[in-house]
Motif scaffolding. Sequence first.
Motif, mmCIF file in Angstrom:
data_model
loop_
_atom_site.group_PDB
_atom_site.id
_atom_site.type_symbol
_atom_site.label_atom_id
_atom_site.label_comp_id
_atom_site.label_asym_id
_atom_site.label_seq_id
_atom_site.Cartn_x
_atom_site.Cartn_y
_atom_site.Cartn_z
ATOM 1 N N CYS A 43 39.114 41.909 41.279
ATOM 2 C CA CYS A 43 39.535 42.281 42.626
ATOM 3 C C CYS A 43 40.673 41.371 43.048
ATOM 4 O O CYS A 43 40.545 40.149 42.983
ATOM 5 C CB CYS A 43 38.376 42.112 43.611
ATOM 6 N N LEU A 49 42.417 46.906 42.375
ATOM 7 C CA LEU A 49 41.208 46.681 41.580
ATOM 8 C C LEU A 49 41.594 47.035 40.156
ATOM 9 O O LEU A 49 42.283 48.032 39.942
ATOM 10 C CB LEU A 49 40.145 47.643 42.113
ATOM 11 N N VAL A 70 41.023 43.146 48.163
ATOM 12 C CA VAL A 70 39.733 43.625 47.659
ATOM 13 C C VAL A 70 38.865 42.384 47.400
ATOM 14 O O VAL A 70 39.292 41.462 46.707
ATOM 15 C CB VAL A 70 39.906 44.443 46.362
ATOM 16 N N ALA A 73 33.478 44.122 43.944
ATOM 17 C CA ALA A 73 33.366 45.441 43.312
ATOM 18 C C ALA A 73 32.151 45.450 42.401
ATOM 19 O O ALA A 73 31.654 44.395 41.990
ATOM 20 C CB ALA A 73 34.626 45.763 42.503
ATOM 21 N N SER A 84 33.750 49.365 45.816
ATOM 22 C CA SER A 84 34.477 48.145 46.153
ATOM 23 C C SER A 84 34.491 47.960 47.658
ATOM 24 O O SER A 84 34.373 48.919 48.420
ATOM 25 C CB SER A 84 35.913 48.197 45.610
#
Length: 311
Positions: A43, A49, A70, A73, A84
């Motif tokens: 991430c 991702l 992000v 996940a 995510s």
Amino acid sequence: MAFPRPRPARPELPRQRVQTLQCGQGAVRAARFNADGNYCLTCGSDKTLKLWNPHKGTALRTYQGHGYEVLDAAGSSDNSQICSGGADKSVALWDVTTGQVVRKYRGHAGKVNCVQFNEEGTVIVSGSIDSTVRCWDCRSRRPDPIQVLDEAKDGISSVKLSAHEILTGSVDGRVRRYDLRTGQLCSDYIGSPITSVCFTKDGQCVLAASLDSTLRLLDKDTGELLGEYTGHCSTTYRLDCVLNEQDTHVGCASEDGHVYFWDLVEGSLALSLPVGQGVVQSLAFHPRLPCLLAATQGQVTLWREDTFQPD
């Protein structure tokens, strides 16, 4: 007469760096193995991702759809989907093959720190800085969560699932365990903000890392403190704790660029692994092998035991 069985070999710890993934995603916020440990997800602070084969060091796919960093996940057990969570307050459900967002769940009032699938891959559980844990049904078109757990008094930093339990760690210093069969909530007060929680493989104990630079092993049913592990540095960042594949050692990321492992029973320091210069942001231990992923700054390193021979 039967010969006694040979004693099981002493478990090996990952000491040898075998791969370095230059992720190209800005800072790597989390690195996670998939269910069988053949692939991993990273991430990035650049809103992406990525899916990798970390054993070969190859990038397989990039997923774009978050509006901000992000932060966590997870892959479903059949490897067909990814969930995510990010600083854009949303939870995304992705199709692994097409790389498309299947659904986006918006209900959290703050950034989403942690996400997990249930075993069947039908529900996503997300924890947020808004102090709630929300459960989302992947199969329905409902935009709202099927359940909201709002007992925490501060942000949720970590969520883990077993067959019938949700385990959460919160900045309010409590580890909470929701038993979905009985509808009960068990809460253990640690006192320092929790950064990461996990179950032992046998499901009997809970490991919790907190900002007082201490790892604690708690009996799941009684809340009794079974072990304390210190020597690493954790005062500022949300750092991961892990158990090795045989439950013999506990490990934790550290702000001094190392990963530390302790003997679970004895509590003695077994290994200090120099990973990098900066904070070790994220850790993931392979489900079946003595194999570790460690993320620091913009890269992820893969570590194996000393006797491992790369192909």
